[in-house]
Design an enzyme around this catalytic site. Sequence first.
Site, PDB file in Angstrom:
ATOM      1  N   GLU A 142       0.851  -1.194   0.000  1.00 59.74           N
ATOM      2  CA  GLU A 142       0.000   0.000   0.000  1.00 59.74           C
ATOM      3  C   GLU A 142       0.894   1.254   0.000  1.00 59.74           C
ATOM      4  O   GLU A 142       1.939   1.272   0.672  1.00 59.74           O
ATOM      5  CB  GLU A 142      -0.809  -0.077   1.315  1.00 59.74           C
ATOM      6  CG  GLU A 142      -1.818   1.017   1.573  1.00 59.74           C
ATOM      7  CD  GLU A 142      -2.491   0.817   2.954  1.00 59.74           C
ATOM      8  OE1 GLU A 142      -2.044  -0.049   3.745  1.00 59.74           O
ATOM      9  OE2 GLU A 142      -3.473   1.530   3.240  1.00 59.74           O
ATOM     10  N   CYS A 199      -5.184  -3.437   2.641  1.00 54.63           N
ATOM     11  CA  CYS A 199      -4.931  -3.516   4.083  1.00 54.63           C
ATOM     12  C   CYS A 199      -6.172  -3.910   4.914  1.00 54.63           C
ATOM     13  O   CYS A 199      -6.606  -5.049   4.835  1.00 54.63           O
ATOM     14  CB  CYS A 199      -4.332  -2.180   4.527  1.00 54.63           C
ATOM     15  SG  CYS A 199      -3.365  -2.305   6.063  1.00 54.63           S
ATOM     16  N   LYS A 242      -9.586   1.671  -1.335  1.00 55.40           N
ATOM     17  CA  LYS A 242      -9.755   1.067  -0.008  1.00 55.40           C
ATOM     18  C   LYS A 242     -11.170   1.298   0.518  1.00 55.40           C
ATOM     19  O   LYS A 242     -11.598   2.440   0.687  1.00 55.40           O
ATOM     20  CB  LYS A 242      -8.721   1.676   0.939  1.00 55.40           C
ATOM     21  CG  LYS A 242      -8.604   1.002   2.287  1.00 55.40           C
ATOM     22  CD  LYS A 242      -7.373   1.548   3.043  1.00 55.40           C
ATOM     23  CE  LYS A 242      -7.064   0.722   4.285  1.00 55.40           C
ATOM     24  NZ  LYS A 242      -5.745   1.088   4.872  1.00 55.40           N
ATOM     25  N   VAL A 277      -0.222  -1.938  10.641  1.00 58.22           N
ATOM     26  CA  VAL A 277       0.201  -1.329  11.901  1.00 58.22           C
ATOM     27  C   VAL A 277      -0.411  -2.140  13.049  1.00 58.22           C
ATOM     28  O   VAL A 277      -0.463  -1.689  14.184  1.00 58.22           O
ATOM     29  CB  VAL A 277      -0.265   0.142  12.009  1.00 58.22           C
ATOM     30  CG1 VAL A 277       0.433   0.978  10.944  1.00 58.22           C
ATOM     31  CG2 VAL A 277      -1.782   0.256  11.862  1.00 58.22           C
TER      32      VAL A 277
END
Lengths: 255, 255
Positions: free
Chosen positions: A38, A141, A108, A168
Amino acid sequence: MKIGFAQFSPIFGDKKVNIQKIEELITSIKANIIVLPEMCTTGYMVSARDELKSLAETIRGETVKNISRIAKQNNCCLIFGMPELCGNKIFSTAVAIGPSGILAKHQKSHLFLKEKLLFDKGTTKPTLFKWRGVKIGLGVCYDYMFPEYWRALALKDADLFCNTANFVFDYGFKMMQARSIENGVFSITVNRIGEERGQKFSGGSEIIDNRGRALLKADNFECVSIVDVDIRKSRNKKWNKYNDLLSDRRTDLYF
Amino acid sequence: MKIGFAQFSPIFGDKKVNIQKIEELITSIKANIIVLPEMCTTGYMVSARDELKSLAETIRGETVKNISRIAKQNNCCLIFGMPELCGNKIFSTAVAIGPSGILAKHQKSHLFLKEKLLFDKGTTKPTLFKWRGVKIGLGVCYDYMFPEYWRALALKDADLFCNTANFVFDYGFKMMQARSIENGVFSITVNRIGEERGQKFSGGSEIIDNRGRALLKADNFECVSIVDVDIRKSRNKKWNKYNDLLSDRRTDLYF
């Protein structure tokens, strides 16, 4: 079909260097499809909308032109993430590019954390593109968290899920493996490495087969890796003589 | 709330011994909810419909009466699996029983392997029952594979998923963990141990919290285990200030 991924540590804001790195990685290997992380041409840890706007481009911009050149030189399909300017909106978009240019894009659908303050929510519905006889669906993601998204792609006969990611958070690979298992579809999930503005990224990119087995698992280093595999196996939804992952669904019961 | 599971090796066809074993296990621990394996009063490896019919009972039969007595004695909710006779049909059913009798039942929605030749497909829709202020949804074994089923329960505000299982396949725990993560709901998944008619079962029963962490994981021995935990935490769908597992769903896009 040779499918794979390249994981690296993009330099924040330096598109030129990042595209050079992508070119170096892609040129080092012969592949049909390579998935990248990404936001890998710009870096990820954007702090404000203005900054994001200064990095974003339309998909007719220089970034896509450059990646198209690399795809053409290497006669392959490249899938990567970039901030996409679209009128007044900015999306975190996965773009698939073949030797003749853009094949598909996916904005996204599910924004994570402060992305909600920076980006606009994607407007693209789950759709597949065709490349050399196989059907590919894109995700970005945190899209991994929502089974509905991947099910919609599977019901359209996806052979491969590609997730361009900057994780993350710990759950991405586990959940993409579940998406492969429950839908019987190959998946490639790519996470960047390195540290950016205090955020560490741990790589670990992987390719999962249509029964959930990891065919390739990267560590936390820059790498480009491929496997040669028949992803049309995704079309066989039968675990055994009796069970079929899609037709066993009890759509008469669920909702 | 003290929630847990008991895993053991049922003796095929010997309901009396199996119910004695259940009583022994349940009486050895103080719990609010205990989940037991699928078909744990009869054994699982049925070879023919006639044999299955000879083991099946209605939920007004002796088995439910006996389990009700144990639930009453121990002032707890017991969830277990049994072959349920219902007119001419036979279901693999999970039954939830409290001190005052039956609280709920769920007939396995998704049959696996030769179960398709032996059992009828369940007709119960995803529904919750209430027990001491919490909402519980039931599943049986291969139901784990279908995200729609658990999502339907989560959208009705489930606090806890209970899966009574006899796993002959490797994916059950992985997928129930995914169901807990994507829905933010606690889960208890119980697998039997032992060998029956050539089929081995490997235990490994587990309790997963609303963020996917294993709170308890059994090995391959007979055991009864509980944790004391506030399963109403399942009601908090927010991973963080920005993200909510259910309201982040893009139902405008999926289908």
